[in-house]
Motif scaffolding. Structure first.
Motif, PDB file in Angstrom:
ATOM      1  N   LEU A 155       3.986  -4.893  -2.951  1.00  0.00           N
ATOM      2  CA  LEU A 155       4.159  -5.002  -4.402  1.00  0.00           C
ATOM      3  C   LEU A 155       5.636  -4.890  -4.759  1.00  0.00           C
ATOM      4  CD1 LEU A 155       1.242  -2.735  -5.693  1.00  0.00           C
ATOM      5  CD2 LEU A 155       1.274  -5.227  -5.455  1.00  0.00           C
ATOM      6  N   SER A 156       6.147  -5.908  -5.436  1.00  0.00           N
ATOM      7  CA  SER A 156       7.516  -5.905  -5.939  1.00  0.00           C
ATOM      8  C   SER A 156       7.423  -5.768  -7.458  1.00  0.00           C
ATOM      9  CB  SER A 156       8.218  -7.218  -5.574  1.00  0.00           C
ATOM     10  OG  SER A 156       9.518  -7.251  -6.150  1.00  0.00           O
ATOM     11  N   PHE A 157       8.125  -4.767  -8.018  1.00  0.00           N
ATOM     12  CA  PHE A 157       7.994  -4.484  -9.446  1.00  0.00           C
ATOM     13  C   PHE A 157       9.205  -3.704  -9.938  1.00  0.00           C
ATOM     14  CE2 PHE A 157       6.272  -1.132  -6.923  1.00  0.00           C
ATOM     15  CZ  PHE A 157       6.700   0.036  -7.518  1.00  0.00           C
ATOM     16  N   ARG A 158       9.398  -3.701 -11.247  1.00  0.00           N
ATOM     17  CA  ARG A 158      10.458  -2.915 -11.887  1.00  0.00           C
ATOM     18  C   ARG A 158       9.836  -1.586 -12.280  1.00  0.00           C
ATOM     19  NH1 ARG A 158      15.160  -1.016 -12.364  1.00  0.00           N
ATOM     20  NH2 ARG A 158      16.268  -1.203 -14.333  1.00  0.00           N
ATOM     21  N   CYS A 159      10.270  -0.528 -11.639  1.00  0.00           N
ATOM     22  CA  CYS A 159       9.653   0.802 -11.815  1.00  0.00           C
ATOM     23  C   CYS A 159       9.498   1.205 -13.273  1.00  0.00           C
ATOM     24  CB  CYS A 159      10.460   1.868 -11.094  1.00  0.00           C
ATOM     25  SG  CYS A 159      10.144   1.930  -9.335  1.00  0.00           S
TER      26      CYS A 159
ATOM     27  N   ARG B 199       5.488   0.968 -13.244  1.00  0.00           N
ATOM     28  CA  ARG B 199       5.039   1.883 -12.191  1.00  0.00           C
ATOM     29  C   ARG B 199       3.926   2.818 -12.633  1.00  0.00           C
ATOM     30  NH1 ARG B 199       8.897   6.282 -10.214  1.00  0.00           N
ATOM     31  NH2 ARG B 199       7.660   7.592 -11.552  1.00  0.00           N
ATOM     32  N   LYS B 200       4.054   3.414 -13.793  1.00  0.00           N
ATOM     33  CA  LYS B 200       3.057   4.384 -14.251  1.00  0.00           C
ATOM     34  C   LYS B 200       1.890   3.731 -14.990  1.00  0.00           C
ATOM     35  CE  LYS B 200       6.213   8.241 -14.364  1.00  0.00           C
ATOM     36  NZ  LYS B 200       6.856   9.275 -15.157  1.00  0.00           N
TER      37      LYS B 200
ATOM     38  N   LEU C 126      -3.051  -1.378 -10.169  1.00  0.00           N
ATOM     39  CA  LEU C 126      -3.229  -2.460  -9.203  1.00  0.00           C
ATOM     40  C   LEU C 126      -3.229  -1.897  -7.781  1.00  0.00           C
ATOM     41  CD1 LEU C 126      -3.452  -5.452  -8.456  1.00  0.00           C
ATOM     42  CD2 LEU C 126      -0.945  -5.581  -8.603  1.00  0.00           C
ATOM     43  N   TYR C 127      -2.282  -1.030  -7.490  1.00  0.00           N
ATOM     44  CA  TYR C 127      -2.198  -0.398  -6.170  1.00  0.00           C
ATOM     45  C   TYR C 127      -3.512   0.309  -5.839  1.00  0.00           C
ATOM     46  CZ  TYR C 127      -0.725   2.790  -2.462  1.00  0.00           C
ATOM     47  OH  TYR C 127      -0.629   3.487  -1.283  1.00  0.00           O
ATOM     48  N   ASP C 128      -3.972   1.137  -6.755  1.00  0.00           N
ATOM     49  CA  ASP C 128      -5.216   1.890  -6.533  1.00  0.00           C
ATOM     50  C   ASP C 128      -6.414   0.964  -6.354  1.00  0.00           C
ATOM     51  OD1 ASP C 128      -3.852   4.301  -6.641  1.00  0.00           O
ATOM     52  OD2 ASP C 128      -4.406   4.716  -8.732  1.00  0.00           O
ATOM     53  N   ALA C 129      -6.493  -0.091  -7.156  1.00  0.00           N
ATOM     54  CA  ALA C 129      -7.620  -1.031  -7.069  1.00  0.00           C
ATOM     55  C   ALA C 129      -7.626  -1.756  -5.726  1.00  0.00           C
ATOM     56  CB  ALA C 129      -7.557  -2.036  -8.217  1.00  0.00           C
TER      57      ALA C 129
ATOM     58  N   LYS D  26       4.520   4.998  -3.536  1.00  0.00           N
ATOM     59  CA  LYS D  26       3.445   5.633  -2.775  1.00  0.00           C
ATOM     60  C   LYS D  26       3.778   5.751  -1.292  1.00  0.00           C
ATOM     61  CE  LYS D  26       0.062   6.027  -5.869  1.00  0.00           C
ATOM     62  NZ  LYS D  26      -0.723   7.193  -6.127  1.00  0.00           N
ATOM     63  N   GLU D  27       4.480   4.776  -0.740  1.00  0.00           N
ATOM     64  CA  GLU D  27       4.647   4.671   0.702  1.00  0.00           C
ATOM     65  C   GLU D  27       5.999   5.128   1.237  1.00  0.00           C
ATOM     66  OE1 GLU D  27       1.893   3.803   2.310  1.00  0.00           O
ATOM     67  OE2 GLU D  27       0.912   3.375   0.417  1.00  0.00           O
ATOM     68  N   LEU D  28       7.022   5.083   0.427  1.00  0.00           N
ATOM     69  CA  LEU D  28       8.367   5.400   0.900  1.00  0.00           C
ATOM     70  C   LEU D  28       8.454   6.884   1.238  1.00  0.00           C
ATOM     71  CD1 LEU D  28      11.015   3.838   1.296  1.00  0.00           C
ATOM     72  CD2 LEU D  28      11.715   4.634  -0.938  1.00  0.00           C
TER      73      LEU D  28
END
Length: 147
Positions: free
Chosen positions: A16-20, A24-25, A31-34, A47-49
């Protein structure tokens, strides 16, 4: 039968590439959770870093280890040179490895992204004022991805 070591399995199914600050919130987190609930291996830096990891190296590696990149274009996406560098790398992998790239337009018009109009135009004018040499490459990546 021995597995062929020349064929590497991707570590992540989706990057996922996005502007925090924009998503993000809200959208990106949902989307990440789904995706994870559906059993889809997904990488999102929030979540991963791992703490202490060099951000640019970790993200670059995650992009390369993913089958699909989902780019969430939002109002302030283009203000981030970091996001635009990610986009450039993603587009390079699209061309060199055939990585699937999925654009998601979050409260932005796809034509504003493609033509760098509205908030995207304003962001690029700022990048050009700062003498950033990569601007043309970023513009091409946005235009290509939003068509």
């Amino acid at each position: 039968m021995t597995p062929d070591n020349s064929i590497r399995q991707p570590k992540h199914e989706v990057f996922l590439s996005f502007r925090c600050e924009d998503t993000r919130k809200s959208f990106t987190c949902y989307l990440y959770d789904a995706l994870r609930e559906k059993g889809i291996g997904t990488y999102a830096d929030f979540k991963e870093l791992q703490r202490g990891e060099e951000i640019s190296e970790a993200l670059s590696k995650a992009i390369k280890e993913s089958m699909i990149s989902a780019i969430i274009f939002s109002q302030n996406y283009a203000t981030s040179s970091w996001c635009l560098e990610e986009l450039s790398q993603i587009m390079e992998l699209r061309h060199s490895r055939g990585q699937l790239v999925v654009p998601i337009f979050y409260h932005v018009n796809p034509s504003d992204v493609r033509k760098q109009a509205g908030s995207f135009e304003k962001a690029f004018l700022e990048h050009e004022k700062n003498g950033i040499e990569k601007v043309q490459r970023w513009r091409l990546a946005l235009t290509e991805q939003a068509t």
